[in-house]
Design a protein around this motif. Structure first.
Motif, mmCIF file in Angstrom:
data_model
loop_
_atom_site.group_PDB
_atom_site.id
_atom_site.type_symbol
_atom_site.label_atom_id
_atom_site.label_comp_id
_atom_site.label_asym_id
_atom_site.label_seq_id
_atom_site.Cartn_x
_atom_site.Cartn_y
_atom_site.Cartn_z
ATOM 1 N N ASP A 76 -37.253 89.222 17.367
ATOM 2 C CA ASP A 76 -35.894 89.754 17.396
ATOM 3 C C ASP A 76 -35.968 91.195 17.897
ATOM 4 N N VAL A 77 -36.009 91.367 19.216
ATOM 5 C CA VAL A 77 -36.208 92.693 19.792
ATOM 6 C C VAL A 77 -34.977 93.580 19.629
ATOM 7 N N GLY A 78 -33.873 93.004 19.202
ATOM 8 C CA GLY A 78 -32.691 93.805 18.931
ATOM 9 C C GLY A 78 -32.778 94.560 17.622
ATOM 10 N N THR A 79 -33.803 94.258 16.832
ATOM 11 C CA THR A 79 -34.014 94.911 15.547
ATOM 12 C C THR A 79 -35.427 95.469 15.528
ATOM 13 N N ALA A 80 -35.558 96.789 15.616
ATOM 14 C CA ALA A 80 -36.892 97.363 15.800
ATOM 15 C C ALA A 80 -37.012 98.749 15.173
ATOM 16 N N VAL A 81 -38.214 99.024 14.716
ATOM 17 C CA VAL A 81 -38.568 100.311 14.123
ATOM 18 C C VAL A 81 -39.634 100.973 14.987
ATOM 19 N N LEU A 82 -39.569 102.282 15.094
ATOM 20 C CA LEU A 82 -40.581 103.073 15.777
ATOM 21 C C LEU A 82 -41.367 103.816 14.706
ATOM 22 N N ALA A 83 -42.712 103.745 14.767
ATOM 23 C CA ALA A 83 -43.529 104.327 13.698
ATOM 24 C C ALA A 83 -44.807 104.902 14.266
ATOM 25 N N GLY A 84 -45.338 105.932 13.593
ATOM 26 C CA GLY A 84 -46.597 106.507 14.033
ATOM 27 C C GLY A 84 -47.175 107.473 13.027
ATOM 28 N N GLU A 85 -48.447 107.775 13.227
ATOM 29 C CA GLU A 85 -49.195 108.671 12.349
ATOM 30 C C GLU A 85 -49.686 109.875 13.138
ATOM 31 N N SER A 86 -49.482 111.081 12.603
ATOM 32 C CA SER A 86 -49.973 112.323 13.192
ATOM 33 C C SER A 86 -49.446 112.469 14.627
ATOM 34 N N ALA B 34 -34.683 102.396 12.901
ATOM 35 C CA ALA B 34 -35.252 103.353 11.946
ATOM 36 C C ALA B 34 -36.515 103.921 12.573
ATOM 37 N N GLN B 35 -36.967 105.058 12.049
ATOM 38 C CA GLN B 35 -38.218 105.644 12.521
ATOM 39 C C GLN B 35 -39.041 106.096 11.322
ATOM 40 N N ILE B 36 -40.365 106.003 11.487
ATOM 41 C CA ILE B 36 -41.309 106.336 10.426
ATOM 42 C C ILE B 36 -42.348 107.280 10.997
ATOM 43 N N SER B 37 -42.571 108.395 10.336
ATOM 44 C CA SER B 37 -43.566 109.363 10.799
ATOM 45 C C SER B 37 -44.424 109.821 9.629
ATOM 46 N N PHE B 38 -45.714 109.549 9.721
ATOM 47 C CA PHE B 38 -46.673 110.058 8.746
ATOM 48 C C PHE B 38 -47.224 111.371 9.282
ATOM 49 N N TYR B 39 -46.821 112.480 8.647
ATOM 50 C CA TYR B 39 -47.228 113.841 9.017
ATOM 51 C C TYR B 39 -47.326 114.024 10.534
ATOM 52 N N GLY B 40 -46.289 113.538 11.241
ATOM 53 C CA GLY B 40 -46.194 113.808 12.673
ATOM 54 C C GLY B 40 -45.731 115.238 12.876
#
Length: 292
Positions: free
Chosen positions: A123-133, A156-162
Motif C-alpha cells: 500500500d504505497v499510499g500509506t508510508a513512513v520515512l525513517a532513519g538513524e543519525s 509520518a516521519q521517524i528520526s533517531f538523533y538525526g
C-alpha cells in the motif's frame, strides 16, 4: 574516527554488524533506476499480504559509512513487529559522492516507491520515512523537500538523533565514539564548504517554514554532541502545529537505538516506534488498531 581512513571505517562498521537471526517472510534486493546508475535497496516483507504500509529506512553513518547489511537484523524485527514492508536505501556515500547525492538517492527511492513498482506489492499510499543519525537528518531533509515541492509526503516521519542542524550544540557530550571533532569531520566530507551547511536540505532546522510537516517521532540520546540542536528543532515543529513525539533517552549515547538486544532503552524505543507507526498508519485508516 577523524584519524582513521574512510575505507577502514567502513570495514570496521561492516565487521560490527549484528548478525541476523530473526526470520522474515521475504527479504530481497532490488536496484532502483537512477540518473547516477542505480540505487540498491533491500525490501523486507513480514507476510505476503499486498496491502501493507511501507517504511522507507535511511541508515546511519555520518553520510560516509553504512550499507544495507548494517541494520539487517533490526529491520527484520521492525517489519515483523509493525507489520510493514520496509525499504532500506543504500544511498551514495561521501566523500566520493557529496551533498546532494544521498538526498537525491533518498528522493529517487521515495518517488519509485510511490509509483507502486511490481516488486513492492504494498500500500504505497500509506508510508513512513525513517532513519538513524545521518539517515535521520535525511529523513528531516526529504520531508522538507517534498513539502516545498508539493510532492506526496510521508504519513509520518521517524528520526533517531538525526542532526537537524549541522552544528555542535553539546560539546560537553564528547565521547571516544563521537566527539565534536568527529561531527565536524563527517559534515566536512558531506558538505566541504561551511557556507553550504545553511542549506535547509543539509540543516533542516534552517528551513523558513516547517508548518504542515508530517507527525514526527524524534528520539535523542543524552550523550550526543548534537542533542540540543535537534531537540530545539523538534520543539519548533511542535510550535508550528506539527504533531511531535519527542523523547530523550537518559544515559544513552548517539548510536544506541538499534542495539535492541543489548540495551533496555533501545528495546523500549523499538516498542515506542512500533506503537507510533501503528498509531500513525493503521489507526488513522480504520479508527482503531489493526494490530491485534
Amino acid at each position: 574516527m577523524t584519524a582513521t581512513p574512510v575505507q577502514q571505517l567502513r570495514d570496521m562498521l561492516a565487521a560490527s554488524a549484528i548478525p541476523s537471526s530473526t526470520g522474515i517472510h521475504g527479504r530481497f534486493d532490488v536496484m532502483v533506476p537512477s540518473a547516477a546508475g542505480g540505487i540498491p535497496v533491500r525490501i523486507y516483507r513480514p507476510t505476503p499480504a499486498p496491502d501493507l504500509p511501507v517504511v522507507v529506512w535511511l541508515h546511519s553513518g555520518g553520510f560516509v559509512v553504512g550499507s544495507l547489511d548494517q541494520n539487517d537484523e533490526y529491520l527484520r524485527q521492525l517489519s515483523n513487529a509493525a507489520r510493514v514492508v520496509v525499504v532500506s536505501v543504500d544511498y551514495r556515500l561521501a566523500p566520493e559522492n557529496r551533498y546532494p547525492a544521498a538526498l537525491e538517492d533518498a528522493r529517487t527511492v521515495w518517488d519509485w516507491m510511490k509509483a507502486a513498482p511490481d516488486e513492492l506489492a504494498a500500500d504505497v499510499g500509506t508510508a513512513v520515512l525513517a532513519g538513524e543519525s545521518a539517515g535521520g537528518n535525511l529523513t528531516f531533509a526529504l520531508s522538507q523537500q517534498l513539502k516545498d515541492h508539493g510532492a506526496p509526503m510521508p504519513d509520518a516521519q521517524i528520526s533517531f538523533y538525526g542532526t537537524a542542524e549541522t552544528r555542535v550544540s553539546n560539546p560537553e557530550c564528547s565521547t571516544s565514539m563521537l566527539s565534536p571533532q568527529d561531527c565536524e569531520w563527517f559534515w566536512d566530507q558531506y558538505v566541504p564548504r561551511r557556507a553550504g551547511r545553511a542549506d535547509p536540505y543539509v540543516s533542516p532546522a534552517r528551513a523558513r517554514d516547517v508548518t504542515s510537516l508530517p507527525p514526527t517521532l524524534v528520539a535523542t540520546a543524552e550523550v550526543d554532541p548534537t542533542r540540543d540542536a535537534t531537540e530545539d528543532y523538534a520543539r519548533r515543529l511542535a510550535a508550528a502545529g506539527v504533531s511531535v513525539d519527542l523523547q530523550r533517552y537518559e544515559g544513552m549515547m548517539h548510536g544506541f537505538a538499534t542495539m535492541t538486544g543489548a540495551l533496555q532503552p533501545a528495546a523500549a524505543l523499538f516498542e515506542r516506534t512500533v506503537q507510533f507507526i501503528d498509531r500513525s498508519l493503521y489507526a488513522r485508516e480504520t479508527g482503531d488498531s489493526r494490530r491485534k
